[in-house]
Design a protein around this motif. Sequence first.
Motif, PDB file in Angstrom:
ATOM      1  N   GLY A   1       0.745  -1.293  -0.118  1.00  0.00           N
ATOM      2  CA  GLY A   1      -0.144   0.026  -0.037  1.00  0.00           C
ATOM      3  C   GLY A   1       0.916   1.339   0.136  1.00  0.00           C
ATOM      4  N   ARG A   2       0.301   2.321  -0.670  1.00  0.00           N
ATOM      5  CA  ARG A   2       1.030   3.687  -0.711  1.00  0.00           C
ATOM      6  C   ARG A   2       0.276   4.594  -0.184  1.00  0.00           C
ATOM      7  NH1 ARG A   2       3.282   3.272  -6.712  1.00  0.00           N
ATOM      8  NH2 ARG A   2       4.920   1.462  -5.993  1.00  0.00           N
ATOM      9  N   GLY A   3       0.745   5.530   0.637  1.00  0.00           N
ATOM     10  CA  GLY A   3      -0.161   6.620   1.201  1.00  0.00           C
ATOM     11  C   GLY A   3      -0.677   6.076   2.686  1.00  0.00           C
ATOM     12  N   ASN A   4      -1.160   7.123   3.173  1.00  0.00           N
ATOM     13  CA  ASN A   4      -1.704   6.304   4.415  1.00  0.00           C
ATOM     14  C   ASN A   4      -3.079   5.807   4.568  1.00  0.00           C
ATOM     15  OD1 ASN A   4      -0.973   6.745   7.148  1.00  0.00           O
ATOM     16  ND2 ASN A   4      -1.848   8.582   7.608  1.00  0.00           N
ATOM     17  N   GLY A   5      -3.901   6.266   3.753  1.00  0.00           N
ATOM     18  CA  GLY A   5      -5.164   5.564   3.406  1.00  0.00           C
ATOM     19  C   GLY A   5      -4.994   4.303   2.587  1.00  0.00           C
ATOM     20  N   GLY A   6      -4.147   4.448   1.956  1.00  0.00           N
ATOM     21  CA  GLY A   6      -3.830   3.239   0.804  1.00  0.00           C
ATOM     22  C   GLY A   6      -3.175   2.244   1.644  1.00  0.00           C
ATOM     23  N   ARG A   7      -2.272   2.327   2.517  1.00  0.00           N
ATOM     24  CA  ARG A   7      -1.790   1.425   3.416  1.00  0.00           C
ATOM     25  C   ARG A   7      -2.687   0.676   4.278  1.00  0.00           C
ATOM     26  NH1 ARG A   7       4.323   3.272   4.743  1.00  0.00           N
ATOM     27  NH2 ARG A   7       4.820   2.613   2.763  1.00  0.00           N
ATOM     28  N   GLU A   8      -3.539   1.281   4.937  1.00  0.00           N
ATOM     29  CA  GLU A   8      -4.576   0.880   5.742  1.00  0.00           C
ATOM     30  C   GLU A   8      -5.407  -0.036   5.158  1.00  0.00           C
ATOM     31  OE1 GLU A   8      -6.444   4.011   7.870  1.00  0.00           O
ATOM     32  OE2 GLU A   8      -4.696   4.470   9.078  1.00  0.00           O
ATOM     33  N   ALA A   9      -5.856   0.386   3.868  1.00  0.00           N
ATOM     34  CA  ALA A   9      -6.745  -0.305   3.197  1.00  0.00           C
ATOM     35  C   ALA A   9      -6.167  -1.618   2.618  1.00  0.00           C
ATOM     36  CB  ALA A   9      -7.438   0.298   1.928  1.00  0.00           C
ATOM     37  N   ALA A  10      -4.755  -1.734   2.040  1.00  0.00           N
ATOM     38  CA  ALA A  10      -4.233  -2.843   1.762  1.00  0.00           C
ATOM     39  C   ALA A  10      -3.843  -3.768   2.846  1.00  0.00           C
ATOM     40  CB  ALA A  10      -3.085  -2.306   1.003  1.00  0.00           C
ATOM     41  N   THR A  11      -3.388  -3.400   3.994  1.00  0.00           N
ATOM     42  CA  THR A  11      -3.214  -4.231   5.279  1.00  0.00           C
ATOM     43  C   THR A  11      -4.414  -4.611   5.571  1.00  0.00           C
ATOM     44  OG1 THR A  11      -1.813  -2.487   6.066  1.00  0.00           O
ATOM     45  CG2 THR A  11      -2.488  -4.323   7.461  1.00  0.00           C
ATOM     46  N   ALA A  12      -5.814  -4.178   5.729  1.00  0.00           N
ATOM     47  CA  ALA A  12      -6.991  -5.006   5.861  1.00  0.00           C
ATOM     48  C   ALA A  12      -7.441  -5.838   5.072  1.00  0.00           C
ATOM     49  CB  ALA A  12      -8.116  -3.762   5.908  1.00  0.00           C
ATOM     50  N   LEU A  13      -7.226  -5.689   3.641  1.00  0.00           N
ATOM     51  CA  LEU A  13      -7.563  -6.451   2.588  1.00  0.00           C
ATOM     52  C   LEU A  13      -6.433  -7.744   2.623  1.00  0.00           C
ATOM     53  CD1 LEU A  13      -9.267  -7.021  -0.001  1.00  0.00           C
ATOM     54  CD2 LEU A  13      -7.648  -5.988  -1.411  1.00  0.00           C
TER      55      LEU A  13
END
Length: 175
Positions: free
Chosen positions: A81-93
């Motif tokens: 994931g890239r960016g703050n929101g992108g990392r959180e979404a990629a981590t959850a997925l």
Amino acid sequence: MKRLAIALACTVGTFAVQADIFYDNARVRSAEPQYENITVPRDECRNEWVTDSQRVSSGTPNFGGVVLGALAGGVVGNQVGRGNGGREAATALGALVGALAGDRIAGRNNRYEQVQEAPRQVTRCQTVNDVQARLTGYRVAYDYRGQTYTTLMREDPGPSLQVRVSVDPVGPAMY
């Protein structure tokens, strides 16, 4: 009034003369039993051995595999994931996909399906209709004073039969 009394007297006298009844015996020529076919239902049962196939699944979800898969997927998702929101979404997925994969991989060893064949005895019944002949009575032929008569009776009368004889005048009454 006199005419009514005379008519009434004549009518009563006429009926009294007409009905002369007595009993006599007649010779029985034959008594043939009469039958009726009836249908009687009954159950016909038989025992059979049958084999049932059952699918059995053993084991429970492997929570260790779920946790390890979620951790591994979360780490990989965080790296991608890239960016703050992108990392959180990629981590959850990644954690979700990893948990599913970890459960499947760990479950291969613990959960299995096998077919168990359990022979057992089963009673199977079906209704069958039997036809039976039932005695309904007798067709009786008898002779009385040179004439042959027939009748239906409930029982076999034997060699003779009691008959009721009624004598009536043929011509018009004189009264």
